[in-house]
Design a protein around this motif. Structure first.
Motif, PDB file in Angstrom:
ATOM      1  N   LEU A  39       0.837  -1.201   0.000  1.00  0.00           N
ATOM      2  CA  LEU A  39       0.000   0.000   0.000  1.00  0.00           C
ATOM      3  C   LEU A  39       0.870   1.248   0.000  1.00  0.00           C
ATOM      4  CD1 LEU A  39      -2.610  -1.264   2.600  1.00  0.00           C
ATOM      5  CD2 LEU A  39      -2.987  -0.949   0.163  1.00  0.00           C
ATOM      6  N   ASN A  40       0.424   2.286  -0.701  1.00  0.00           N
ATOM      7  CA  ASN A  40       1.260   3.491  -0.798  1.00  0.00           C
ATOM      8  C   ASN A  40       0.722   4.666  -0.014  1.00  0.00           C
ATOM      9  OD1 ASN A  40      -0.870   4.425  -2.326  1.00  0.00           O
ATOM     10  ND2 ASN A  40       0.317   4.729  -4.204  1.00  0.00           N
ATOM     11  N   HIS A  41      -0.449   4.524   0.621  1.00  0.00           N
ATOM     12  CA  HIS A  41      -0.921   5.590   1.502  1.00  0.00           C
ATOM     13  C   HIS A  41      -1.863   5.024   2.551  1.00  0.00           C
ATOM     14  CE1 HIS A  41      -4.973   5.870  -0.346  1.00  0.00           C
ATOM     15  NE2 HIS A  41      -5.281   6.635   0.689  1.00  0.00           N
ATOM     16  N   VAL A  42      -1.939   5.728   3.657  1.00  0.00           N
ATOM     17  CA  VAL A  42      -2.858   5.379   4.742  1.00  0.00           C
ATOM     18  C   VAL A  42      -3.721   6.599   5.026  1.00  0.00           C
ATOM     19  CG1 VAL A  42      -2.999   4.982   7.233  1.00  0.00           C
ATOM     20  CG2 VAL A  42      -1.477   3.585   5.837  1.00  0.00           C
ATOM     21  N   ARG A  43      -5.020   6.390   5.092  1.00  0.00           N
ATOM     22  CA  ARG A  43      -5.938   7.436   5.525  1.00  0.00           C
ATOM     23  C   ARG A  43      -6.017   7.336   7.045  1.00  0.00           C
ATOM     24  NH1 ARG A  43     -11.983   7.058   5.425  1.00  0.00           N
ATOM     25  NH2 ARG A  43     -12.800   9.161   5.713  1.00  0.00           N
ATOM     26  N   GLU A  94       6.686   7.077  10.888  1.00  0.00           N
ATOM     27  CA  GLU A  94       6.823   5.636  10.708  1.00  0.00           C
ATOM     28  C   GLU A  94       6.373   5.210   9.314  1.00  0.00           C
ATOM     29  OE1 GLU A  94       8.095   3.251  12.548  1.00  0.00           O
ATOM     30  OE2 GLU A  94       8.621   4.488  14.275  1.00  0.00           O
ATOM     31  N   LEU A  95       5.262   5.759   8.859  1.00  0.00           N
ATOM     32  CA  LEU A  95       4.780   5.421   7.517  1.00  0.00           C
ATOM     33  C   LEU A  95       5.753   5.916   6.455  1.00  0.00           C
ATOM     34  CD1 LEU A  95       0.998   6.188   8.077  1.00  0.00           C
ATOM     35  CD2 LEU A  95       1.972   3.943   7.554  1.00  0.00           C
ATOM     36  N   ALA A  96       6.260   7.129   6.629  1.00  0.00           N
ATOM     37  CA  ALA A  96       7.201   7.680   5.658  1.00  0.00           C
ATOM     38  C   ALA A  96       8.457   6.822   5.548  1.00  0.00           C
ATOM     39  CB  ALA A  96       7.566   9.114   6.034  1.00  0.00           C
ATOM     40  N   SER A  97       8.919   6.303   6.667  1.00  0.00           N
ATOM     41  CA  SER A  97      10.120   5.469   6.644  1.00  0.00           C
ATOM     42  C   SER A  97       9.908   4.181   5.867  1.00  0.00           C
ATOM     43  CB  SER A  97      10.572   5.153   8.072  1.00  0.00           C
ATOM     44  OG  SER A  97       9.678   4.246   8.699  1.00  0.00           O
ATOM     45  N   ARG A  98       8.655   3.836   5.611  1.00  0.00           N
ATOM     46  CA  ARG A  98       8.323   2.637   4.833  1.00  0.00           C
ATOM     47  C   ARG A  98       7.826   2.992   3.436  1.00  0.00           C
ATOM     48  NH1 ARG A  98       7.695   2.081  10.127  1.00  0.00           N
ATOM     49  NH2 ARG A  98       8.017   0.064  11.136  1.00  0.00           N
ATOM     50  N   GLY A  99       7.965   4.249   3.057  1.00  0.00           N
ATOM     51  CA  GLY A  99       7.549   4.674   1.730  1.00  0.00           C
ATOM     52  C   GLY A  99       6.063   4.829   1.564  1.00  0.00           C
ATOM     53  N   ILE A 100       5.350   5.118   2.652  1.00  0.00           N
ATOM     54  CA  ILE A 100       3.893   5.223   2.620  1.00  0.00           C
ATOM     55  C   ILE A 100       3.492   6.647   2.986  1.00  0.00           C
ATOM     56  CG2 ILE A 100       1.741   4.363   3.611  1.00  0.00           C
ATOM     57  CD1 ILE A 100       3.203   1.757   4.289  1.00  0.00           C
ATOM     58  N   TYR A 101       2.639   7.248   2.171  1.00  0.00           N
ATOM     59  CA  TYR A 101       2.117   8.583   2.451  1.00  0.00           C
ATOM     60  C   TYR A 101       1.003   8.500   3.503  1.00  0.00           C
ATOM     61  CZ  TYR A 101       4.393  10.124  -1.882  1.00  0.00           C
ATOM     62  OH  TYR A 101       5.307  10.412  -2.863  1.00  0.00           O
ATOM     63  N   THR A 102       0.774   9.627   4.174  1.00  0.00           N
ATOM     64  CA  THR A 102      -0.318   9.738   5.143  1.00  0.00           C
ATOM     65  C   THR A 102      -1.316  10.783   4.672  1.00  0.00           C
ATOM     66  OG1 THR A 102       1.144   9.178   6.995  1.00  0.00           O
ATOM     67  CG2 THR A 102      -0.946  10.242   7.530  1.00  0.00           C
ATOM     68  N   LEU A 103      -2.575  10.398   4.603  1.00  0.00           N
ATOM     69  CA  LEU A 103      -3.662  11.348   4.393  1.00  0.00           C
ATOM     70  C   LEU A 103      -4.264  11.637   5.758  1.00  0.00           C
ATOM     71  CD1 LEU A 103      -5.629  12.942   2.577  1.00  0.00           C
ATOM     72  CD2 LEU A 103      -7.023  10.862   2.416  1.00  0.00           C
ATOM     73  N   LEU A 104      -4.142  12.874   6.225  1.00  0.00           N
ATOM     74  CA  LEU A 104      -4.646  13.254   7.549  1.00  0.00           C
ATOM     75  C   LEU A 104      -6.149  13.470   7.464  1.00  0.00           C
ATOM     76  CD1 LEU A 104      -1.771  15.699   8.576  1.00  0.00           C
ATOM     77  CD2 LEU A 104      -2.082  13.312   9.266  1.00  0.00           C
ATOM     78  N   ASP A 105      -6.886  12.602   8.124  1.00  0.00           N
ATOM     79  CA  ASP A 105      -8.350  12.550   8.029  1.00  0.00           C
ATOM     80  C   ASP A 105      -8.962  12.975   9.360  1.00  0.00           C
ATOM     81  OD1 ASP A 105     -11.056  11.686   7.822  1.00  0.00           O
ATOM     82  OD2 ASP A 105     -10.483   9.641   8.384  1.00  0.00           O
ATOM     83  N   LEU A 106      -9.588  14.154   9.392  1.00  0.00           N
ATOM     84  CA  LEU A 106     -10.310  14.569  10.596  1.00  0.00           C
ATOM     85  C   LEU A 106     -11.615  13.782  10.625  1.00  0.00           C
ATOM     86  CD1 LEU A 106     -10.117  16.375  13.077  1.00  0.00           C
ATOM     87  CD2 LEU A 106     -11.371  18.125  11.826  1.00  0.00           C
ATOM     88  N   HIS A 107     -11.566  12.638  11.289  1.00  0.00           N
ATOM     89  CA  HIS A 107     -12.651  11.663  11.178  1.00  0.00           C
ATOM     90  C   HIS A 107     -13.865  12.048  12.002  1.00  0.00           C
ATOM     91  CE1 HIS A 107     -13.452   7.813   9.300  1.00  0.00           C
ATOM     92  NE2 HIS A 107     -14.122   7.449  10.381  1.00  0.00           N
TER      93      HIS A 107
END
Length: 588
Positions: A153-157, A186-199
């Protein structure tokens, strides 16, 4: 300790503690008065014994200390003086002077009182934060990020509740960023982007309790200016902190915004105006990051970007068909409708799409077709959710990459803080079941694969045997490709009934579907199953288990060779088990 003859007093004191624990009241005073020796101390001890989950402060006065200024108050506050440094300076100075910790003029008694309240508020915040920390430190760890990276996976919401950042009165927490910063890094160190979701947003941004409300009234965000101010402050702070951060994919402003279930043009205009305010707040400090806006049910639920001059935005959709979860046709049609609509949306209003949430239940083939279709149109998706407590038994587990953890959750009205922590620490990912089939499907399409082309295994040489056959059913009726024929068990469903197929030759099998006749689709489907493969008909390997879920069950497996396939029914029902057709695929 049981007190006799004091039931009224004990009940009154118990109600007070329960109200405080449940946060139905924020401040209350109850005075216990009586002659010496009448049992006041026993009542207070009773209260303390029932205050599990509350921080209890004690002080005992004696007559000889009457001339010592603030002696009782000092005794009451002594256990908490290590937190004096957290108070604003005037209040800190007042208490330090009152308690003889520093020199200075006699402090104003009202300022001392305010300082004591502030100190107690600071102490009261400590235990809830400890509970929050226990949950966050257990629910997601570095190992979970490793799992996501291994799936490609390349991003996490990343869902963020508004109370992660603010107290419930709208003031900022002392350290709201540490866990978010940690996840992003932590996600960046694994090559994964973060989408910051105000849930969740203050007051709640939708009619459900899960959208951020506190108290009985949902949807308070839309009609409460203070809540909107707080949310603007949140996004200003987030954008200020993460502007220029290449590990952050963007900002998802409000999860599932919905004024009501039948939004009209005025509702959409009000919602879009709220979004415009947040958009402006973000763009004032961060001109570059993508901003994600919740269209939710459809693009008609939010204004086109040109209305407010929005640029570099993505609209987010959450396609669900929950009322028809057990109908394969309904879930497959949902996918068809969404994919067929996409080209038009991309042309007008021309906004890219993030499919941020969805569930296609137990239909592995529909999941695969869905993700392949989104990839083919070069749009984005994020599978919801990583972990769920739900199980096969309740039909709500399969959308989690990890699921099946029905341990009891804390009871907010009765559990104390120690019980809260103990229960929350039971939810480490290692205690869940990995959803191997869904995880394999998600991983297959995480790299952008855009094809879904199931290849049927020819059925010309197939033969079938079974534990029994009854009524109008025949052994061949479940494999002949004719919807007018069927096999059935000839008896009510009980564990151990089986239907077995000899393919005539060893084949590679990647998916098996089991279909119930249309005439009995809501009654005769298998209530549970165990799927087994064999190359010789004697030694069997279990490749899948689960519940029955509607009239068509698609079961993906790690591609492997087999000649013999056995489906064992593992549930119980007063209806027969019927099969209209078993279909197998060598690949998809």
């Amino acid at each position: 300790m049981r007190l006799y003859g004091r039931s009224f007093e004990c009940e009154r004191l118990d109600r007070l503690v329960s109200a405080v624990r449940a946060r139905r009241i924020s401040t209350s005073v109850l005075v216990v008065r009586g002659e010496a020796g009448i049992g006041k101390s026993a009542l207070l001890e009773h209260t303390r014994g029932g205050a599990d989950g509350c921080r209890v402060a004690l002080a005992a006065g004696v007559e000889s200390e009457m001339e010592l200024a603030f002696s009782g108050l000092h005794q009451l506050c002594a256990p908490f003086l290590d937190r004096l440094h957290r108070l604003p300076k005037p209040r800190r100075d007042a208490l330090e002077t009152a308690f003889g910790l520093s020199t200075g003029p006699r402090p104003d008694r009202f300022l001392v009182g305010l300082a004591v309240l502030s100190l107690f508020a600071e102490v009261a915040e400590k235990e809830p934060q400890a509970i929050r920390d226990a949950h966050e430190d257990t629910w997601i760890t570095e190992a979970d990020f490793d799992n996501l990276a291994a799936m490609g996976l390349n991003h996490v919401r990343l869902p963020i509740g508004w109370t992660t950042l603010l107290h419930t009165d709208g003031t900022w927490r002392a350290d709201p960023w540490s866990k978010i910063d940690w996840a992003v890094a932590e996600l960046a160190s694994r090559g994964i982007y973060t989408l910051l979701d105000l849930h969740t947003v203050p007051g709640g941004g939708c009619p459900w309790g899960s959208c951020g409300r506190i108290g009985p009234n949902p949807n308070g965000f839309w009609g409460t200016p203070a809540y909107q101010d707080w949310t603007e402050d949140i996004w200003t702070a987030i954008a200020t902190r993460y502007a220029g951060n290449p590990a952050v994919a963007g900002y998802d402003l409000i999860n599932e915004p919905l004024l009501d279930f039948a939004e009209d043009a005025d509702d959409v205009a009000q919602k879009s105006a709220a979004y415009d305010r947040l958009y402006d707040a973000v763009r004032a400090v961060d001109p570059d990051h993508v901003i994600v806006m919740g269209a939710f049910f459809g693009y008609n639920a939010i204004a086109p970007p040109a209305t407010h001059g929005w640029t570099n935005v993505v609209y987010e959709l959450h396609p669900y068909d929950m009322p028809r979860a057990t109908d394969w046709n309904a879930q497959n049609q949902l996918v068809t409708d969404q994919l067929d609509t996409l080209p038009g949306l991309l042309a007008d209003p021309g906004v890219p799409v993030l499919f941020g949430e969805y569930s296609l239940y137990y239909y592995d083939d529909v999941w695969a077709r869905w993700m392949a279709g989104i990839n083919a149109r070069q749009q984005s998706w994020s599978s919801w959710s990583y972990k769920v407590r739900g199980t096969d038994a309740d039909g709500q587990g399969y959308w989690g990459l990890y699921y099946n953890r029905p341990a009891p959750v804390p009871v907010i009205n009765s559990d104390g803080s120690a019980t809260f922590v103990r229960k929350l620490q039971r939810f480490a990912t290692s205690t869940f079941t990995r959803n191997e089939r869904l995880a394999a499907t998600v991983a297959k399409y995480a790299g952008g694969l855009s094809s879904f082309n199931p290849v049927d295994i020819p059925r010309t040489a197939w033969t079938a045997t079974a534990s029994g056959t009854g009524g109008s059913g025949t052994l061949s009726g479940g494999i002949d490709g004719d919807s007018a024929t069927k096999w059935n068990s000839g008896a009510d469903q009980v564990p151990g009934q089986w239907y077995q197929i000899d393919l005539g030759a060893t084949r590679t099998i990647a998916m098996v579907t089991v279909r119930t006749p249309a005439s009995s689709a809501t009654t005769d489907y298998m209530r549970g199953y165990r799927l087994e493969f064999s190359t010789d008909g004697s030694t069997w390997t279990t490749v899948g288990t689960g519940i029955g879920f509607g009239w068509k069950r698609s079961i993906s497996v790690s591609p492997q060779s087999a000649r013999h396939v056995r489906i064992t029914q593992t549930g119980t029902s007063t209806y027969w088990w019927s099969i209209d057709e078993v279909t197998m695929y060598s690949s998809y």
